[in-house]
Design an enzyme around this catalytic site. Structure first.
Site, PDB file in Angstrom:
ATOM      1  CB  VAL A 100       7.001  18.506   2.185  1.00  0.00           C
ATOM      2  CG1 VAL A 100       5.578  18.377   1.676  1.00  0.00           C
ATOM      3  CG2 VAL A 100       7.170  17.919   3.585  1.00  0.00           C
ATOM      4  CG  ASN A 140      -2.091  18.368   7.348  1.00  0.00           C
ATOM      5  OD1 ASN A 140      -2.506  18.528   8.489  1.00  0.00           O
ATOM      6  ND2 ASN A 140      -1.992  17.164   6.787  1.00  0.00           N
ATOM      7  CB  SER A 180       1.220  21.659  17.617  1.00  0.00           C
ATOM      8  OG  SER A 180       0.909  20.966  18.827  1.00  0.00           O
ATOM      9  CE1 TYR A 230       4.491  17.412  15.584  1.00  0.00           C
ATOM     10  CE2 TYR A 230       3.827  18.505  17.610  1.00  0.00           C
ATOM     11  CZ  TYR A 230       3.521  17.996  16.353  1.00  0.00           C
ATOM     12  OH  TYR A 230       2.224  18.080  15.900  1.00  0.00           O
ATOM     13  CB  ALA A 290      12.490  22.977  17.627  1.00  0.00           C
ATOM     14  CB  SER A 291       9.229  21.452  13.725  1.00  0.00           C
ATOM     15  OG  SER A 291       8.150  20.746  14.318  1.00  0.00           O
ATOM     16  CE  LYS A 292       3.630  20.548  13.843  1.00  0.00           C
ATOM     17  NZ  LYS A 292       3.101  20.580  12.477  1.00  0.00           N
ATOM     18  CB  ILE A 307      -6.437  15.888  16.473  1.00  0.00           C
ATOM     19  CG1 ILE A 307      -6.202  17.386  16.761  1.00  0.00           C
ATOM     20  CG2 ILE A 307      -7.610  15.684  15.526  1.00  0.00           C
ATOM     21  CD1 ILE A 307      -7.295  18.092  17.513  1.00  0.00           C
TER      22      ILE A 307
HETATM   23  P1  NAD Z   1      -0.939  11.893  10.443  1.00  0.00           P
HETATM   24  O1  NAD Z   1       0.304  11.192  10.842  1.00  0.00           O
HETATM   25  O2  NAD Z   1      -2.243  11.172  10.602  1.00  0.00           O
HETATM   26  O3  NAD Z   1      -0.834  12.400   8.914  1.00  0.00           O
HETATM   27  C1  NAD Z   1       0.309  13.066   8.457  1.00  0.00           C
HETATM   28  C2  NAD Z   1       0.407  12.887   6.955  1.00  0.00           C
HETATM   29  O4  NAD Z   1       1.621  13.538   6.535  1.00  0.00           O
HETATM   30  C3  NAD Z   1       0.511  11.422   6.525  1.00  0.00           C
HETATM   31  O5  NAD Z   1      -0.394  11.169   5.475  1.00  0.00           O
HETATM   32  C4  NAD Z   1       1.964  11.285   6.089  1.00  0.00           C
HETATM   33  O6  NAD Z   1       2.146  10.299   5.069  1.00  0.00           O
HETATM   34  C5  NAD Z   1       2.263  12.685   5.594  1.00  0.00           C
HETATM   35  N1  NAD Z   1       3.693  12.958   5.550  1.00  0.00           N
HETATM   36  C6  NAD Z   1       4.637  12.637   6.461  1.00  0.00           C
HETATM   37  N2  NAD Z   1       5.854  13.004   6.028  1.00  0.00           N
HETATM   38  C7  NAD Z   1       5.695  13.564   4.812  1.00  0.00           C
HETATM   39  C8  NAD Z   1       6.574  14.144   3.860  1.00  0.00           C
HETATM   40  N3  NAD Z   1       7.905  14.180   4.082  1.00  0.00           N
HETATM   41  N4  NAD Z   1       6.061  14.656   2.718  1.00  0.00           N
HETATM   42  C9  NAD Z   1       4.726  14.593   2.473  1.00  0.00           C
HETATM   43  N5  NAD Z   1       3.844  14.052   3.337  1.00  0.00           N
HETATM   44  C10 NAD Z   1       4.318  13.544   4.492  1.00  0.00           C
HETATM   45  O7  NAD Z   1      -0.948  13.264  11.260  1.00  0.00           O
HETATM   46  P2  NAD Z   1      -2.153  14.240  11.675  1.00  0.00           P
HETATM   47  O8  NAD Z   1      -2.480  13.974  13.097  1.00  0.00           O
HETATM   48  O9  NAD Z   1      -3.224  14.237  10.655  1.00  0.00           O
HETATM   49  O10 NAD Z   1      -1.363  15.625  11.650  1.00  0.00           O
HETATM   50  C11 NAD Z   1      -1.439  16.555  10.570  1.00  0.00           C
HETATM   51  C12 NAD Z   1      -0.714  17.817  10.994  1.00  0.00           C
HETATM   52  O11 NAD Z   1      -1.325  18.349  12.178  1.00  0.00           O
HETATM   53  C13 NAD Z   1       0.760  17.601  11.337  1.00  0.00           C
HETATM   54  O12 NAD Z   1       1.529  18.709  10.896  1.00  0.00           O
HETATM   55  C14 NAD Z   1       0.750  17.526  12.840  1.00  0.00           C
HETATM   56  O13 NAD Z   1       1.989  17.901  13.386  1.00  0.00           O
HETATM   57  C15 NAD Z   1      -0.342  18.524  13.181  1.00  0.00           C
HETATM   58  N6  NAD Z   1      -0.917  18.298  14.511  1.00  0.00           N
HETATM   59  C16 NAD Z   1      -1.529  17.125  14.826  1.00  0.00           C
HETATM   60  C17 NAD Z   1      -2.032  16.955  16.119  1.00  0.00           C
HETATM   61  C18 NAD Z   1      -2.706  15.686  16.564  1.00  0.00           C
HETATM   62  O14 NAD Z   1      -3.003  15.569  17.777  1.00  0.00           O
HETATM   63  N7  NAD Z   1      -3.009  14.726  15.713  1.00  0.00           N
HETATM   64  C19 NAD Z   1      -1.897  17.988  17.068  1.00  0.00           C
HETATM   65  C20 NAD Z   1      -1.270  19.156  16.703  1.00  0.00           C
HETATM   66  C21 NAD Z   1      -0.783  19.310  15.409  1.00  0.00           C
END
Ligand code: NAD
Length: 248
Positions: A65, A91, A143, A156, A158-160, A189
């Site tokens: 992305v 996502n 987040s 992180y 800043a991005s969110k 999560i």
């Molecule tokens: P994860 O690391 O399990 O999965 C993230 C996915 O994004 C992976 O499949 C990875 O290959 C893909 N990815 C990474 N860089 C990429 C790129 N440049 N282009 C395309 N795909 C790419 O993470 P998750 O826990 O499932 O998180 C999903 C989203 O939810 C994220 O944006 C994360 O910031 C947000 N989030 C997660 C949590 C948590 O506690 N797990 C909490 C708040 C927010």
């Protein structure tokens, strides 16, 4: 019964694992035709196979992305595959945690490139197709830390926080196209993303959570499915916390 997503075309970035994979599976179960876009091709192929094994429809498009041309090709591929694009779930996300004193510029740039600019790239590429939908939906991964800050996560957070700002801006801009734009703010999560968080920190988080457990990928997938459905037709610009009450 939960509102269906019958025949909607949904594009989910970062759908190879974790929350994205659970969201792709749930959307397919509710009748959507799904495109998973991710840098992890092996896991993406496995996610598609699992959806098809359950009778759903899905395709994988390898996509980084951060690459604007690749996101344009992705949006075109979604349109070409299914003749429409109704739902975009931004996502994909990464972390590279360190305190401000220890964080280098590369770690800042890398996280902002994926989590913030990646959302911009993908949404801009998908927009012309979403404008052709009668049910346009943009769903962004925020987040709770984007709302409240967090120790060791300057990049992180800043991005969110930026994603939350873009969500509200696009809700204002795109309402006239009938597109709703909302963000989900997960708490902690259980996914590969939090595997590096020390056990004692996770235990403390569970104790601080009124509902007494960590979140699961499915908890977040259901929030996305609600916001993608007709049940949420009059909700836009919202940031829905899904955190078991961790931050109140
Ligand atoms: P994860 O690391 O399990 O999965 C993230 C996915 O994004 C992976 O499949 C990875 O290959 C893909 N990815 C990474 N860089 C990429 C790129 N440049 N282009 C395309 N795909 C790419 O993470 P998750 O826990 O499932 O998180 C999903 C989203 O939810 C994220 O944006 C994360 O910031 C947000 N989030 C997660 C949590 C948590 O506690 N797990 C909490 C708040 C927010």
């Amino acid at each position: 019964m939960a509102a269906p997503l019958t025949d909607r075309v949904a594009l989910i970035t970062g759908g190879s694992q974790g929350i994205g994979r659970a969201t792709a599976a749930l959307f397919a179960q509710r009748g959507a035709r799904v495109i998973i876009a991710d840098v992890n091709e092996a896991a993406g192929a496995a996610a598609v196979q699992a959806i098809e094994d359950n009778g759903g429809t899905a395709q994988f498009v390898p996509t980084d992305v951060t690459d604007r041309a690749a996101t344009e090709a992705l949006a075109e591929a979604a349109q070409a595959a299914y003749g429409a694009l109704d739902i975009l779930v931004n996502n994909a996300g990464i972390t590279r945690d360190a305190t401000l004193a220890k964080m280098d510029g590369d770690a800042f740039d890398a996280v902002v490139d994926v989590n913030l600019k990646g959302v911009f790239n993908t949404t801009k590429a998908a927009l012309p197709y979403l404008q052709g939908s009668a049910h346009g939906r943009i769903l962004n991964a925020a987040s709770v830390v984007g709302l409240y800050g967090n120790f060791g996560q300057t990049n992180y957070v800043a991005s969110k926080s930026g994603v939350i700002g873009m969500t509200k801006t696009w809700a204002r801009e795109l309402g006239r196209d009938g597109i709703t734009v909302n963000a989900v703010a997960p708490g902690f999560i259980e996914t590969p993303m939090v595997e590096t968080v020390p056990d004692k920190v996770m235990d403390r988080l569970v104790k601080q959570t009124p509902l007494g457990r960590l979140g699961r990928a499915d908890d977040i997938a259901r929030a996305y499915a609600f916001l993608a459905s007709d049940d949420a037709a009059f909700i836009t610009g919202a940031v829905l916390s899904v955190d078991g009450g961790l931050v109140l």
